[in-house]
Design a protein around this motif. Structure first.
Motif, PDB file in Angstrom:
ATOM      1  N   GLN A  56      77.689  50.687 107.518  1.00 32.80           N
ATOM      2  CA  GLN A  56      77.785  52.335 107.883  1.00 32.80           C
ATOM      3  C   GLN A  56      78.462  52.994 106.634  1.00 32.80           C
ATOM      4  OE1 GLN A  56      80.331  51.645 111.454  1.00 32.80           O
ATOM      5  NE2 GLN A  56      78.713  51.899 112.786  1.00 32.80           N
ATOM      6  N   GLU A  57      79.471  52.229 105.986  1.00 30.04           N
ATOM      7  CA  GLU A  57      80.197  52.892 104.724  1.00 30.04           C
ATOM      8  C   GLU A  57      79.023  53.175 103.811  1.00 30.04           C
ATOM      9  OE1 GLU A  57      83.289  50.218 103.307  1.00 30.04           O
ATOM     10  OE2 GLU A  57      84.474  50.880 105.196  1.00 30.04           O
ATOM     11  N   ASP A  93      75.891  60.974 101.380  1.00 29.43           N
ATOM     12  CA  ASP A  93      76.574  61.978 100.443  1.00 29.43           C
ATOM     13  C   ASP A  93      76.138  62.087  99.041  1.00 29.43           C
ATOM     14  OD1 ASP A  93      78.577  62.441 102.532  1.00 29.43           O
ATOM     15  OD2 ASP A  93      80.005  61.179 101.882  1.00 29.43           O
ATOM     16  N   ASN A 128      77.080  56.036 104.834  1.00 31.75           N
ATOM     17  CA  ASN A 128      77.755  57.249 104.800  1.00 31.75           C
ATOM     18  C   ASN A 128      77.519  57.921 103.324  1.00 31.75           C
ATOM     19  OD1 ASN A 128      78.032  57.460 107.398  1.00 31.75           O
ATOM     20  ND2 ASN A 128      80.081  56.629 107.275  1.00 31.75           N
TER      21      ASN A 128
END
Length: 124
Positions: free
Chosen positions: A69-70, A77, A73
């Motif tokens: 998930q990190e 970005d 994300n």
């Protein structure tokens, strides 16, 4: 009467079966009990080991889920930043091309007027 006969037959059958199994048992009662206790202990330790390994797999899965998930994300970005940078880089070129198109269009109109003027002069 029938129930009594069935009950007596059942009791005789169970008693006979137990007697035959005791006489044919490969181990004595204490040995059999000790063997069952040992196997029970082994089974419990195997179950505990399996539980520990299942917890490790669960923990590893949750850690992987969190890390992915990190990564997604931050990747999102980064992609947004790249798109914004690309747009910032390309917008001056687009404006420059639009300016050239306007110049060509104006020049085409001027040439068209000049040609019309030349044709009108020849007709006179």
């Amino acid at each position: 009467m029938k129930f009594k006969n069935i009950a007596v037959g059942f009791a005789v059958g169970v008693t006979g079966g137990m007697l035959v199994s005791f006489l044919n048992a490969p181990k004595s009662g204490t040995e059999l009990q000790q063997s069952l206790k040992n196997e029970s202990g082994n089974f419990k330790s195997q179950m505990n080991q399996l539980k520990v390994e299942a917890d490790e797999v669960k923990s590893s899965f949750l850690k992987t889920k969190h890390e992915s998930q990190e990564v997604f994300n931050s990747l999102g970005d980064e992609i947004k930043t790249m798109i914004n940078n690309f747009q910032a880089d390309i917008n001056p070129n687009i404006e420059n091309i639009q300016g050239h198109i306007e110049n060509v269009s104006n020049r085409g109109e001027e040439i068209s007027k000049d040609v019309d003027n030349i044709i009108n002069r020849k007709k006179r």
